[in-house]
Design a protein around this motif. Structure first.
Motif, mmCIF file in Angstrom:
data_model
loop_
_atom_site.group_PDB
_atom_site.id
_atom_site.type_symbol
_atom_site.label_atom_id
_atom_site.label_comp_id
_atom_site.label_asym_id
_atom_site.label_seq_id
_atom_site.Cartn_x
_atom_site.Cartn_y
_atom_site.Cartn_z
ATOM 1 N N SER A 290 -21.938 51.127 -96.182
ATOM 2 C CA SER A 290 -23.215 51.916 -96.077
ATOM 3 C C SER A 290 -24.545 50.421 -96.791
ATOM 4 N N HIS A 291 -25.612 51.165 -96.082
ATOM 5 C CA HIS A 291 -27.017 49.933 -96.864
ATOM 6 C C HIS A 291 -28.203 50.708 -96.600
ATOM 7 N N ALA A 292 -28.826 50.759 -97.630
ATOM 8 C CA ALA A 292 -30.097 50.915 -97.892
ATOM 9 C C ALA A 292 -30.831 49.932 -98.502
ATOM 10 N N ASP A 293 -32.106 50.076 -98.625
ATOM 11 C CA ASP A 293 -33.222 49.408 -99.090
ATOM 12 C C ASP A 293 -34.339 50.353 -100.149
ATOM 13 N N VAL A 294 -34.156 49.350 -101.383
ATOM 14 C CA VAL A 294 -35.460 50.209 -102.417
ATOM 15 C C VAL A 294 -36.853 48.912 -101.617
ATOM 16 N N VAL B 200 -20.563 49.517 -105.385
ATOM 17 C CA VAL B 200 -21.567 49.276 -105.180
ATOM 18 C C VAL B 200 -22.522 48.004 -105.357
ATOM 19 N N LEU B 201 -22.781 47.297 -104.493
ATOM 20 C CA LEU B 201 -23.557 46.146 -104.562
ATOM 21 C C LEU B 201 -24.998 46.008 -104.549
ATOM 22 N N ALA C 165 -35.464 55.350 -107.709
ATOM 23 C CA ALA C 165 -34.918 55.336 -106.354
ATOM 24 C C ALA C 165 -33.798 54.535 -106.161
ATOM 25 N N PHE C 166 -33.148 53.807 -107.087
ATOM 26 C CA PHE C 166 -31.986 53.124 -106.696
ATOM 27 C C PHE C 166 -31.100 53.776 -107.317
ATOM 28 N N ALA C 167 -31.246 54.905 -108.697
ATOM 29 C CA ALA C 167 -30.215 56.413 -108.738
ATOM 30 C C ALA C 167 -29.991 56.916 -107.396
ATOM 31 N N ASP C 168 -30.692 57.513 -106.954
ATOM 32 C CA ASP C 168 -31.315 58.427 -105.781
ATOM 33 C C ASP C 168 -30.029 57.966 -104.947
ATOM 34 N N GLU C 169 -30.307 57.076 -104.450
ATOM 35 C CA GLU C 169 -29.203 56.155 -103.280
ATOM 36 C C GLU C 169 -27.829 55.635 -103.937
ATOM 37 N N VAL C 170 -27.376 55.696 -104.847
ATOM 38 C CA VAL C 170 -26.488 55.649 -106.068
ATOM 39 C C VAL C 170 -25.449 56.894 -105.748
ATOM 40 N N LEU C 171 -26.614 58.194 -106.217
ATOM 41 C CA LEU C 171 -26.001 59.429 -106.542
ATOM 42 C C LEU C 171 -25.598 59.912 -105.193
ATOM 43 N N GLY C 172 -26.404 59.530 -103.711
ATOM 44 C CA GLY C 172 -25.736 60.189 -102.487
ATOM 45 C C GLY C 172 -24.387 59.696 -102.403
ATOM 46 N N PHE C 173 -24.548 57.807 -102.461
ATOM 47 C CA PHE C 173 -23.377 57.609 -101.783
ATOM 48 C C PHE C 173 -22.432 58.614 -102.755
ATOM 49 N N LEU C 174 -22.153 58.294 -104.098
ATOM 50 C CA LEU C 174 -21.150 59.160 -105.201
ATOM 51 C C LEU C 174 -20.537 60.359 -104.194
ATOM 52 N N GLU C 175 -21.878 61.522 -104.376
ATOM 53 C CA GLU C 175 -21.720 62.553 -103.229
ATOM 54 C C GLU C 175 -21.202 62.637 -102.110
ATOM 55 N N ARG C 176 -21.242 61.688 -100.821
ATOM 56 C CA ARG C 176 -20.300 61.387 -100.233
ATOM 57 C C ARG C 176 -18.831 61.001 -100.162
ATOM 58 N N VAL C 177 -18.931 59.707 -101.022
ATOM 59 C CA VAL C 177 -17.908 59.346 -101.238
ATOM 60 C C VAL C 177 -16.665 60.939 -101.554
ATOM 61 N N LEU D 115 -24.153 49.225 -99.526
ATOM 62 C CA LEU D 115 -24.989 47.846 -100.955
ATOM 63 C C LEU D 115 -26.088 48.518 -100.038
ATOM 64 N N VAL D 116 -27.263 47.895 -101.381
ATOM 65 C CA VAL D 116 -28.400 48.190 -101.983
ATOM 66 C C VAL D 116 -28.738 46.988 -102.270
ATOM 67 N N ARG D 117 -30.027 47.070 -101.192
ATOM 68 C CA ARG D 117 -31.035 45.722 -101.483
ATOM 69 C C ARG D 117 -32.562 46.828 -102.040
ATOM 70 N N GLY D 118 -33.054 45.645 -103.269
ATOM 71 C CA GLY D 118 -34.448 45.659 -103.307
ATOM 72 C C GLY D 118 -34.880 44.563 -101.591
ATOM 73 N N ALA D 119 -36.032 45.765 -101.487
ATOM 74 C CA ALA D 119 -36.792 45.429 -100.372
ATOM 75 C C ALA D 119 -37.801 43.974 -100.563
ATOM 76 N N ARG D 120 -37.681 43.319 -101.530
ATOM 77 C CA ARG D 120 -38.693 42.290 -102.072
ATOM 78 C C ARG D 120 -36.987 41.135 -102.204
ATOM 79 N N SER D 121 -36.376 41.876 -102.106
ATOM 80 C CA SER D 121 -35.373 40.597 -103.149
ATOM 81 C C SER D 121 -35.329 38.909 -102.410
ATOM 82 N N GLU D 122 -35.599 38.412 -103.461
ATOM 83 C CA GLU D 122 -35.132 36.547 -103.535
ATOM 84 C C GLU D 122 -33.939 36.252 -102.752
ATOM 85 N N LEU D 123 -32.924 36.951 -103.139
ATOM 86 C CA LEU D 123 -31.708 36.479 -102.762
ATOM 87 C C LEU D 123 -30.856 36.937 -101.194
#
Length: 289
Positions: free
Chosen positions: A256-260, A126-127, A274-286, A231-239
């Protein structure tokens, strides 16, 4: 809430200090960003443990309670070599390779470890708000903030909190500063300084490689990834811009990709639930694959 304190030997025999969350379950390795400590993952580690995972949150070399490295060996690949050492230690205990969850520096280190240094080091990746190519202006702003009071430090924890509030105006200044205090060290002169080795910054200034060289190495590592990737990105990411996300998904088409929403570069700190929800969903799929 902190987990059980653990110590693991890094690639150069350097002591790496971490917190272990969860008694058993699939292993996860939590790696913070540059200038942070393992405590950035406290809420995430607890959430993963509640969902049946066993999560190691590690202070990377030169950060937090882990050893500073004589000679300033703080290239991305040095952090990547530590990822391999920690994964080996986790696999020896847990019987399987961890999924790495790496924010910024931690993500780059994990990407290099798996895609460039030793494929098979990890079982998933998870990046967190990082891709091989980053907005250089955003990177320089972060480095400038980290460097600004690096030697002078702060008279109080409150003064450090004020500096962060000025740098991250979108984030509410916390009333409780216990978490921030873990990112600071109280020195003999009575001043608080960031909880990382200043050579971490100066080593970058003495790196003979150009930014294009470093990007090329990271791009090659990303293109070589075969394991499950999110890849989880902050929707307001500076980078990480939309173009960076598109390029990454072309390099790693199975990712896969998700914006928070509402989160900047510090995704877990800005919107941890919200971040943990995305990560846990990914881990369940894996796990189900």
């Amino acid at each position: 809430m902190s987990g059980q304190r653990v110590e693991i030997a890094g690639a150069d025999g350097n002591r790496l200090v971490g917190d272990l969350h969860g008694a058993s379950g699939r292993p996860a390795l939590l790696l913070h960003g540059g200038g942070q400590t393992r405590h950035a993952w406290s809420a995430t580690g607890k959430r993963l443990a509640e969902r049946g995972l066993r999560a190691w949150s590690i202070d990377q070399r030169g950060h937090g309670d882990s050893d500073w490295i004589p000679g300033g060996a703080y290239a991305f690949a040095d952090f990547g070599r530590d990822v391999i050492a920690v994964s080996d230690a986790i696999a020896a205990e847990a019987g399987r390779r961890p999924i790495a969850i790496g924010a910024s520096l931690g993500g780059l280190a994990s990407m290099l470890a798996e895609g460039r240094l030793r494929p098979g080091t990890l079982s998933g990746l998870v990046l967190v708000d990082v891709t091989p190519r980053l907005d250089r202006g955003g990177v320089e702003r972060i480095i400038s903030f980290m460097s600004d009071r690096m030697h002078e430090g702060f008279a109080t924890v409150e003064e450090a909190a004020d500096a962060i509030a000025g740098y991250l105006p979108h984030r509410k200044r916390p009333d409780n500063l216990d978490g921030l205090s873990k990112n600071l060290r109280l020195h003999e002169d009575g001043r608080y300084r960031w909880h990382w080795d200043p050579a971490f910054i100066s080593a970058r200034a003495h790196d003979d490689r150009t930014p294009a060289d470093i990007e090329g190495e990271l791009i090659a590592a990303a293109a070589a990834l075969k394991l499950p990737v999110l890849l989880v990105r902050g929707a307001r990411s500076e980078l990480v811009t939309d173009a960076h996300v598109e390029e990454f998904l072309e390099l790693v088409p199975h990712a896969s990709h998700a914006d928070v929403k509402g989160a900047g570069h510090m995704v877990a700190g800005d919107r941890n639930d919200a971040f943990a929800d995305e990560v846990l969903g990914f881990l369940e799929r894996v796990e189900a694959a």
